[in-house]
Write an enzyme that holds these catalytic residues in place. Structure first.
Site, short mmCIF file in Angstrom:
data_model
loop_
_atom_site.label_atom_id
_atom_site.label_comp_id
_atom_site.label_asym_id
_atom_site.label_seq_id
_atom_site.Cartn_x
_atom_site.Cartn_y
_atom_site.Cartn_z
N CYS A 184 0.84 -1.21 0.00
CA CYS A 184 0.00 0.00 0.00
C CYS A 184 0.87 1.25 0.00
CB CYS A 184 -0.92 0.00 1.22
SG CYS A 184 -1.79 1.57 1.48
N CYS B 48 0.37 3.38 3.42
CA CYS B 48 0.73 2.89 4.75
C CYS B 48 2.04 3.52 5.22
CB CYS B 48 0.87 1.37 4.72
SG CYS B 48 -0.70 0.47 4.86
N ASN C 89 -0.11 15.58 -3.25
CA ASN C 89 -0.36 14.47 -4.18
C ASN C 89 0.75 14.37 -5.21
OD1 ASN C 89 -1.52 12.70 -6.17
ND2 ASN C 89 -3.53 13.15 -5.32
N ASP C 90 1.28 13.17 -5.39
CA ASP C 90 2.36 12.95 -6.34
C ASP C 90 1.90 13.12 -7.79
OD1 ASP C 90 4.30 12.24 -4.30
OD2 ASP C 90 3.21 10.34 -4.10
N HIS D 206 -4.46 0.27 7.99
CA HIS D 206 -4.93 0.04 6.63
C HIS D 206 -6.35 -0.52 6.60
CE1 HIS D 206 -4.35 -0.81 2.32
NE2 HIS D 206 -4.91 -1.99 2.53
N ASN E 68 -13.43 10.14 -1.50
CA ASN E 68 -14.06 9.09 -2.31
C ASN E 68 -13.78 7.77 -1.61
OD1 ASN E 68 -14.91 10.84 -4.39
ND2 ASN E 68 -12.87 10.78 -5.31
N SER F 249 -8.97 4.06 -5.57
CA SER F 249 -8.08 2.97 -5.95
C SER F 249 -7.39 2.32 -4.76
CB SER F 249 -7.03 3.48 -6.95
OG SER F 249 -6.27 4.52 -6.36
N HIS G 273 -7.08 2.15 1.94
CA HIS G 273 -6.53 2.80 3.13
C HIS G 273 -7.36 4.05 3.45
CE1 HIS G 273 -2.95 3.29 5.85
NE2 HIS G 273 -3.51 4.50 5.95
N HIS H 203 -8.48 7.46 3.75
CA HIS H 203 -7.87 8.73 3.36
C HIS H 203 -8.87 9.59 2.61
CE1 HIS H 203 -7.57 6.63 -0.51
NE2 HIS H 203 -7.33 7.79 -1.08
N GLN I 109 -9.00 13.72 0.36
CA GLN I 109 -8.19 14.62 -0.45
C GLN I 109 -8.59 16.07 -0.21
OE1 GLN I 109 -7.29 13.38 -4.59
NE2 GLN I 109 -8.67 11.66 -4.23
N GLU J 45 -24.08 27.20 -4.87
CA GLU J 45 -24.61 27.32 -3.51
C GLU J 45 -24.34 28.71 -2.94
OE1 GLU J 45 -23.25 24.23 -0.98
OE2 GLU J 45 -24.27 22.62 -2.07
N PHE K 166 -32.98 9.21 -18.65
CA PHE K 166 -33.70 10.43 -18.28
C PHE K 166 -32.84 11.34 -17.42
CE2 PHE K 166 -36.63 13.00 -15.79
CZ PHE K 166 -37.53 13.45 -16.76
#
Length: 346
Positions: A49, A52, A74-75, A112, A152, A160, A163, A165, A167, A181, A315
């Protein structure tokens, strides 16, 4: 109007959009898949992972041997710092402009095998503290106008890695949905002299039909205008424009609400419940936003079981969102669920 039997549409007061509700369709027979509980377990630590502690990430960086919350850039960021030679494009109907920003990953725990529902209130409170800290640090940057915190969860939501997490994407401009809004809340304050979501929350508490639970600081409801089958919204009881205005007790109460909601979600179909979650709050571009009442959206796709999902097709894609299960029925299902996680019986 009989909400339980009559097709009708409901107005989303935050966006100005409508959703079609067809409650009579829930009476049609179900011959789909019925499933057993998902009791699969993950290892506490996975050497493969990239999230981890101590493991190498895809970009070559090595994670800290963290024991709490771990945040890193983020890489493979979807946003990049502004380039000095970036210029807008305006060629007739072809309009584009640079979008500077940055993306961060926030690991909730070194474990994890856990998720928000099973981290416990103290661990989730540390996540809330990290959200507030990141919002404040990123928001003071001159090139950042909005900080979007989200998660997500689950492969069906495009995640994907299991673990635990989330963002953070910080953008130069306010993105489309928070901007919508923002506009609706501003108009309501100007025309009605009151906060839209304060007023909405009062009506939800008075009705209690869509209320799942509340604690001292937060209310958790299935919105009247919900699109996704078991969509929920978390609202602070006190008017606050951003998460950085929360005090210690409120942060702990938010953690309590997130754990309790997460357990209910997992218990619904006895699986690690997938969703997309996001915090909507005032922009950080230096403007004045007294109309903003920050809140959280949870958009889960599951409909009947851990593998039967709601799809936005036909629809929904060509006309408007549609749902069969009423918001009131969904709230009743979630409200009656236990707050003891189903995996605790193992």
């Amino acid at each position: 109007m009989n909400f339980d039997d009559q097709p009708h549409r409901r107005l989303n007061q935050l966006t100005g959009e409508w959703v079609l509700v067809s409650p009579h369709r829930t009476k049609r027979p179900w011959q789909g898949q019925e499933e057993e509980s998902d009791r699969a377990t993950l290892p506490k630590y996975d050497p493969a992972c990239y999230l981890c502690p101590g493991n190498e990430r895809a970009g070559g960086a090595v994670n800290d041997q963290y024991d709490g919350v771990f945040v890193f850039t983020n890489d493979f960021s979807a946003l990049l710092p502004e380039s000095p030679d970036s210029q807008p494009v305006a060629d007739g109907l072809f309009v584009a402009e640079p979008e500077p920003g940055l993306c961060r990953v926030i690991c909730y725990s070194p474990r994890h095998d856990l998720n928000m529902a099973r981290l416990g209130t103290e661990r989730v409170a540390a996540v809330v503290d990290a959200w507030c800290r990141e919002y404040e640090e990123l928001g003071v940057r001159e090139d950042i106008g909005y900080v979007q915190i989200f998660e997500n969860r689950g492969s069906v939501m495009g995640c994907s890695n299991p673990h635990p997490h989330g963002q953070i994407w910080a953008t130069g401009a306010t993105p489309m949905y928070p901007a919508s809004e923002d506009a609706r809340q501003a108009v309501h304050l100007r025309e009605q002299g009151s906060c839209l979501l304060c007023r909405y929350m009062e009506q939800e508490l008075a009705s209690s039909e869509r209320l799942i639970f509340e604690n001292d600081s937060f209310v958790v409801v299935v919105p009247f205008w919900a699109i996704w089958p078991f969509e929920t919204m978390v609202l602070p009881k006190v008017h606050m424009t951003s998460i950085s205005e929360m005090e210690g007790k409120q942060r702990l109460d938010l953690a309590d609400a997130l754990v309790r909601l997460g357990i209910r979600y997992d218990n619904l179909f006895q699986t690690s419940f997938p969703y997309s979650m996001g915090i909507h709050q005032r922009p950080t571009d230096g403007g004045n936003y007294p109309h903003w009442h920050w809140h959280m959206h949870f958009y889960p796709p599951l409909l009947r079981s851990r593998s039967v999902k709601k799809f936005m097709v036909g629809f929904e894609m060509m006309a408007m969102p549609q749902r069969d299960l009423t918001a009131e029925a969904a709230a009743a299902r979630l409200r009656e669920l236990s707050e003891t996680h189903y995996l605790e019986s193992l």
